[in-house]
Design a protein around this motif. Structure first.
Motif, PDB file in Angstrom:
ATOM      1  N   PRO A 168       0.807  -1.232   0.000  1.00  0.00           N
ATOM      2  CA  PRO A 168       0.000   0.000   0.000  1.00  0.00           C
ATOM      3  C   PRO A 168       0.833   1.272   0.000  1.00  0.00           C
ATOM      4  O   PRO A 168       0.510   2.234  -0.694  1.00  0.00           O
ATOM      5  CB  PRO A 168      -0.825  -0.129   1.287  1.00  0.00           C
ATOM      6  N   ALA A 169       1.935   1.293   0.769  1.00  0.00           N
ATOM      7  CA  ALA A 169       2.755   2.508   0.828  1.00  0.00           C
ATOM      8  C   ALA A 169       3.392   2.804  -0.522  1.00  0.00           C
ATOM      9  O   ALA A 169       3.473   3.951  -0.956  1.00  0.00           O
ATOM     10  CB  ALA A 169       3.833   2.362   1.902  1.00  0.00           C
ATOM     11  N   ALA A 170       3.864   1.755  -1.206  1.00  0.00           N
ATOM     12  CA  ALA A 170       4.479   1.947  -2.519  1.00  0.00           C
ATOM     13  C   ALA A 170       3.457   2.451  -3.526  1.00  0.00           C
ATOM     14  O   ALA A 170       3.776   3.304  -4.371  1.00  0.00           O
ATOM     15  CB  ALA A 170       5.089   0.635  -3.004  1.00  0.00           C
ATOM     16  N   TYR A 171       2.235   1.962  -3.431  1.00  0.00           N
ATOM     17  CA  TYR A 171       1.207   2.414  -4.361  1.00  0.00           C
ATOM     18  C   TYR A 171       0.847   3.880  -4.099  1.00  0.00           C
ATOM     19  O   TYR A 171       0.639   4.652  -5.045  1.00  0.00           O
ATOM     20  CB  TYR A 171      -0.043   1.542  -4.236  1.00  0.00           C
ATOM     21  N   VAL A 172       0.830   4.273  -2.835  1.00  0.00           N
ATOM     22  CA  VAL A 172       0.571   5.673  -2.497  1.00  0.00           C
ATOM     23  C   VAL A 172       1.669   6.562  -3.073  1.00  0.00           C
ATOM     24  O   VAL A 172       1.405   7.639  -3.622  1.00  0.00           O
ATOM     25  CB  VAL A 172       0.464   5.852  -0.971  1.00  0.00           C
ATOM     26  N   ASP A 173       2.930   6.096  -2.970  1.00  0.00           N
ATOM     27  CA  ASP A 173       4.042   6.861  -3.554  1.00  0.00           C
ATOM     28  C   ASP A 173       3.842   7.028  -5.056  1.00  0.00           C
ATOM     29  O   ASP A 173       4.034   8.123  -5.605  1.00  0.00           O
ATOM     30  CB  ASP A 173       5.370   6.141  -3.301  1.00  0.00           C
ATOM     31  N   TYR A 174       3.495   5.938  -5.739  1.00  0.00           N
ATOM     32  CA  TYR A 174       3.321   5.992  -7.194  1.00  0.00           C
ATOM     33  C   TYR A 174       2.214   6.971  -7.577  1.00  0.00           C
ATOM     34  O   TYR A 174       2.389   7.809  -8.471  1.00  0.00           O
ATOM     35  CB  TYR A 174       2.995   4.600  -7.726  1.00  0.00           C
ATOM     36  N   GLU A 175       1.086   6.893  -6.890  1.00  0.00           N
ATOM     37  CA  GLU A 175      -0.026   7.801  -7.202  1.00  0.00           C
ATOM     38  C   GLU A 175       0.360   9.250  -6.951  1.00  0.00           C
ATOM     39  O   GLU A 175       0.035  10.130  -7.746  1.00  0.00           O
ATOM     40  CB  GLU A 175      -1.256   7.417  -6.376  1.00  0.00           C
ATOM     41  N   ARG A 176       1.051   9.490  -5.840  1.00  0.00           N
ATOM     42  CA  ARG A 176       1.425  10.869  -5.509  1.00  0.00           C
ATOM     43  C   ARG A 176       2.398  11.425  -6.541  1.00  0.00           C
ATOM     44  O   ARG A 176       2.233  12.547  -7.024  1.00  0.00           O
ATOM     45  CB  ARG A 176       2.058  10.904  -4.116  1.00  0.00           C
ATOM     46  N   ILE A 177       3.417  10.669  -6.889  1.00  0.00           N
ATOM     47  CA  ILE A 177       4.448  11.156  -7.795  1.00  0.00           C
ATOM     48  C   ILE A 177       3.890  11.389  -9.199  1.00  0.00           C
ATOM     49  O   ILE A 177       4.273  12.348  -9.885  1.00  0.00           O
ATOM     50  CB  ILE A 177       5.636  10.179  -7.826  1.00  0.00           C
ATOM     51  N   THR A 178       2.975  10.528  -9.637  1.00  0.00           N
ATOM     52  CA  THR A 178       2.446  10.666 -10.995  1.00  0.00           C
ATOM     53  C   THR A 178       1.311  11.677 -11.080  1.00  0.00           C
ATOM     54  O   THR A 178       1.007  12.160 -12.180  1.00  0.00           O
ATOM     55  CB  THR A 178       1.951   9.310 -11.522  1.00  0.00           C
ATOM     56  N   GLN A 179       0.688  12.015  -9.965  1.00  0.00           N
ATOM     57  CA  GLN A 179      -0.465  12.909 -10.013  1.00  0.00           C
ATOM     58  C   GLN A 179      -0.224  14.268  -9.366  1.00  0.00           C
ATOM     59  O   GLN A 179      -0.907  15.236  -9.697  1.00  0.00           O
ATOM     60  CB  GLN A 179      -1.669  12.238  -9.331  1.00  0.00           C
ATOM     61  N   ALA A 180       0.753  14.360  -8.438  1.00  0.00           N
ATOM     62  CA  ALA A 180       0.918  15.610  -7.694  1.00  0.00           C
ATOM     63  C   ALA A 180       1.494  16.724  -8.560  1.00  0.00           C
ATOM     64  O   ALA A 180       1.165  17.896  -8.389  1.00  0.00           O
ATOM     65  CB  ALA A 180       1.812  15.388  -6.481  1.00  0.00           C
ATOM     66  N   ALA A 181       2.380  16.368  -9.482  1.00  0.00           N
ATOM     67  CA  ALA A 181       2.993  17.377 -10.339  1.00  0.00           C
ATOM     68  C   ALA A 181       2.529  17.179 -11.772  1.00  0.00           C
ATOM     69  O   ALA A 181       2.442  16.053 -12.252  1.00  0.00           O
ATOM     70  CB  ALA A 181       4.515  17.299 -10.262  1.00  0.00           C
ATOM     71  N   ALA A 182       2.276  18.283 -12.447  1.00  0.00           N
ATOM     72  CA  ALA A 182       1.787  18.182 -13.820  1.00  0.00           C
ATOM     73  C   ALA A 182       2.877  17.700 -14.767  1.00  0.00           C
ATOM     74  O   ALA A 182       2.591  17.119 -15.808  1.00  0.00           O
ATOM     75  CB  ALA A 182       1.261  19.540 -14.279  1.00  0.00           C
ATOM     76  N   SER A 183       4.152  17.917 -14.422  1.00  0.00           N
ATOM     77  CA  SER A 183       5.248  17.591 -15.324  1.00  0.00           C
ATOM     78  C   SER A 183       6.409  17.003 -14.544  1.00  0.00           C
ATOM     79  O   SER A 183       6.615  17.317 -13.366  1.00  0.00           O
ATOM     80  CB  SER A 183       5.732  18.842 -16.059  1.00  0.00           C
ATOM     81  N   ALA A 184       7.175  16.147 -15.210  1.00  0.00           N
ATOM     82  CA  ALA A 184       8.391  15.595 -14.628  1.00  0.00           C
ATOM     83  C   ALA A 184       9.583  16.436 -15.064  1.00  0.00           C
ATOM     84  O   ALA A 184       9.571  17.080 -16.117  1.00  0.00           O
ATOM     85  CB  ALA A 184       8.578  14.150 -15.070  1.00  0.00           C
ATOM     86  N   GLN A 185      10.643  16.418 -14.264  1.00  0.00           N
ATOM     87  CA  GLN A 185      11.824  17.205 -14.561  1.00  0.00           C
ATOM     88  C   GLN A 185      12.767  16.414 -15.462  1.00  0.00           C
ATOM     89  O   GLN A 185      13.076  15.254 -15.208  1.00  0.00           O
ATOM     90  CB  GLN A 185      12.542  17.574 -13.265  1.00  0.00           C
TER      91      GLN A 185
END
Length: 340
Positions: A168-185
């Motif tokens: 569950p924690a890893a899935y939360v990380d994935y959702e946050r990283i892919t959805q929290a920012a509109a663009s990747a660096q």
């Protein structure tokens, strides 16, 4: 090598899918090192502690500044497998002078950790280990880059099987990283930028030559490699779906495709290389080894003396060739070339 401290390493999230494997990897590397498995579910933490041996279990309360630990409890280091939005874990580590390792922050989220370190730079070593799978892509890229006089472009493609999301924690990380920012660096033509429009996606071929649609992703690899190489363009792209092994009817695997261009040492001419990294056990065992290598290096159990207070990226502390050897011992397969 025997442990140099009788105080245990505290693994917060050590009863989770990846955290438990990290505890086992650390135990294989250092049989005598005491370990404390920290979790919100004490029974699960106790089960992991019994399995690895020479370990205990502690209940963790993320809402408390002391993590819910007794006043007399002492540790030698802290490895954090959860995203700590309170920053209490780093506070606790700094207050007690403990080496600290974290694995859950994207490149756009490291501000709090950096600020905490700047406020107390002499308190403890802080290792930001949120590269893809705790450093495997960065270590391998730097090792392969040794074949170039100059690296110009680095493209790292990740294949994460949809059945290999971890706990569950890893899935939360994935959702946050892919959805929290509109663009990747990404680094493009020598300029740091946020990938938008056509830059936000890239098609690549996996280990079997099947074309995958990747999206620009934001682990710390781009920052690590940007600082360590002269490359003018660096990006990481992630495709989530069916891995090549599962297409064949086998269990899921995890894949990393590393492609570089530049001037080769072998002939002094422009050239391009491609390496494919595969682990048949998926992402968890790879991450586990990366974290174990970070802990042993912080404590001075391998690779040199214990790390002094400082803010570190993985490749600053750990020699890439050593890391890659350890990962291969743990089942990582490396193929030069592959299908393109």
């Amino acid at each position: 090598m025997p442990a140099r401290s009788t105080k245990p390493v505290l693994i917060i999230g050590g009863s989770g899918v990846v955290g438990a494997q990290a505890a086992k990897a650390l135990r294989r590397l250092h049989p005598e090192l005491p370990i404390s498995i920290g979790g919100r579910n004490l029974a699960r933490a106790e089960a992991v502690a019994r399995e690895i041996g020479h370990a205990d279990a502690v209940a963790i309360d993320l809402a408390r500044a002391d993590r819910g630990q007794p006043a007399g409890k002492r540790y030698s280091a802290i490895a954090m497998f959860l995203k700590d939005d309170t920053m209490h874990s780093l506070d606790y580590a700094q207050a007690n002078g403990l080496p600290y390792l974290s694995v859950s922050s994207a490149s756009f989220e490291i501000g709090p950790e950096v600020a905490w370190f700047i406020r107390r730079p002499a308190s403890a070593p802080v290792l930001m280990a949120s590269n893809w799978l705790a450093g495997v892509a960065t270590f391998a890229t730097l090792q392969f880059a040794a074949g170039f006089e100059r690296v110009e472009t680095i493209e790292i493609s990740l294949v994460l099987d949809e059945q290999d999301m971890g706990g569950p924690a890893a899935y939360v990380d994935y959702e946050r990283i892919t959805q929290a920012a509109a663009s990747a660096q990404i680094l493009k033509n020598g300029q740091w930028m946020w990938a938008t429009g056509e830059d936000a996606a890239r098609r690549f071929k996996d280990s079997e030559g099947v074309e995958q649609q990747g999206q620009a992703y934001a682990p710390l690899d781009v920052l690590s490699l940007g600082a360590a190489t002269d490359a003018h363009s660096i990006r990481v792209d992630l495709a989530v779906g069916e891995s090549a092994s599962r297409r064949r009817g086998d269990p899921f695997s995890t894949e990393i495709i590393i492609e570089m261009s530049g001037r080769l040492k072998s002939n002094g001419q422009p050239g391009r290389t491609r390496h494919v990294l595969v682990h048949p056990g998926g992402q968890a065992p790879v991450t586990a080894v990366g974290v174990a290598l970070g802990i042993e290096r912080l404590l001075g159990l391998a690779g040199g003396a214990a790390a002094p207070p400082g803010l570190y990226l993985l490749d600053v502390l750990i020699e890439p060739g050593y890391a890659l050897r350890r990962l291969q011992e743990a089942g990582l397969q490396v193929v030069e070339g592959g299908l393109t």
